[in-house]
Write an enzyme that holds these catalytic residues in place. Structure first.
Site, mmCIF file in Angstrom:
data_model
loop_
_atom_site.group_PDB
_atom_site.id
_atom_site.type_symbol
_atom_site.label_atom_id
_atom_site.label_comp_id
_atom_site.label_asym_id
_atom_site.label_seq_id
_atom_site.Cartn_x
_atom_site.Cartn_y
_atom_site.Cartn_z
ATOM 1 N N ARG A 266 9.011 2.348 -3.085
ATOM 2 C CA ARG A 266 8.708 0.923 -3.257
ATOM 3 C C ARG A 266 9.999 0.120 -3.405
ATOM 4 O O ARG A 266 10.123 -0.974 -2.876
ATOM 5 C CB ARG A 266 7.793 0.699 -4.458
ATOM 6 C CG ARG A 266 7.264 -0.743 -4.500
ATOM 7 C CD ARG A 266 6.203 -0.974 -5.561
ATOM 8 N NE ARG A 266 4.995 -0.229 -5.272
ATOM 9 C CZ ARG A 266 4.583 0.838 -5.960
ATOM 10 N NH1 ARG A 266 5.272 1.280 -6.985
ATOM 11 N NH2 ARG A 266 3.477 1.460 -5.634
ATOM 12 N N ASP B 290 0.881 -1.159 0.000
ATOM 13 C CA ASP B 290 0.000 0.000 0.000
ATOM 14 C C ASP B 290 0.916 1.204 0.000
ATOM 15 O O ASP B 290 1.911 1.234 0.727
ATOM 16 C CB ASP B 290 -0.941 0.005 1.208
ATOM 17 C CG ASP B 290 -2.147 0.911 0.942
ATOM 18 O OD1 ASP B 290 -2.754 0.798 -0.139
ATOM 19 O OD2 ASP B 290 -2.470 1.758 1.799
#
Length: 199
Positions: free
Chosen positions: A183, A69
């Site tokens: 990420r 997320d």
């Protein structure tokens, strides 16, 4: 190869995460291959939402699952849009409407006050009832530009300024972006945690 479900159908994420986990003997498969229904993201934090998504994928497939997320936090907007980054401009939001809304909201904010960061949380659950999932987190500091630049990436990349490269995230090559990004950092951490578990 050990199969792990990625709680996403996003081909970019599947490729990115798959590349990094291949070395550990893990094959990353998108949840869409198993017709897993989308989980309802009812969490108020990135960690909660990632756990909800990973648990949902593990429950429907009986396999270990990874979920991420992520979103963007803008200081001048008190950390918004945060967990609501994907649907910032409403229920039918897309990248363009989200970026337009953010630029509108920041139009009177001075350049030095437009600081922001991308956040990403990755969760690995070995099964749906895993009481101790592996959790990794990465952040990426930058600033919001006043006009979009570049064509690479997705989301807020065209308006996210990367000071160390003097360009927007959408002007970086995919390779550079993976090295710098939130990420990418979270993924490196997760790989290290999975390696430790293997030994």
């Amino acid at each position: 190869m050990k199969k792990v479900i990625l709680a996403s159908g996003n081909p970019g994420k599947v490729r990115e995460i798959g590349e990094m986990l291949k070395a550990l003997g893990i094959e990353v498969v998108p949840q869409s291959e198993f017709h897993v229904p989308e989980a309802e993201e009812t969490g108020t934090t990135f960690v909660e939402n990632a756990i909800i998504k990973a648990r949902n994928a593990a429950q429907h497939t009986g396999l270990p699952a990874i979920a991420d997320d992520s979103g963007i936090e803008v200081d001048a907007l008190n950390g918004a849009p945060g967990v609501y980054s994907a649907r910032y401009s409403g229920p039918n939001a897309d990248d363009e409407t989200n970026n337009r809304k953010m630029l509108d909201e920041l139009k009177d904010v001075a350049e030095q006050d437009r600081t922001a960061r991308y956040q990403a949380v990755l969760v690995y659950m070995s099964h749906a009832g895993d009481p101790t999932p592996l959790i990794s987190q990465g952040s990426w500091e930058g600033r919001i530009l006043d006009t979009p630049r570049g064509v690479n990436g997705f989301g807020y990349d065209p308006i996210f300024y990367v000071p160390e490269h003097d360009c927007s995230s959408a002007e970086l090559s995919p390779k550079d972006k993976n090295t710098l990004s939130h990420r990418g950092k979270a993924l490196h951490q997760l790989v290290a945690l999975l390696q430790k578990e293997k030994n």
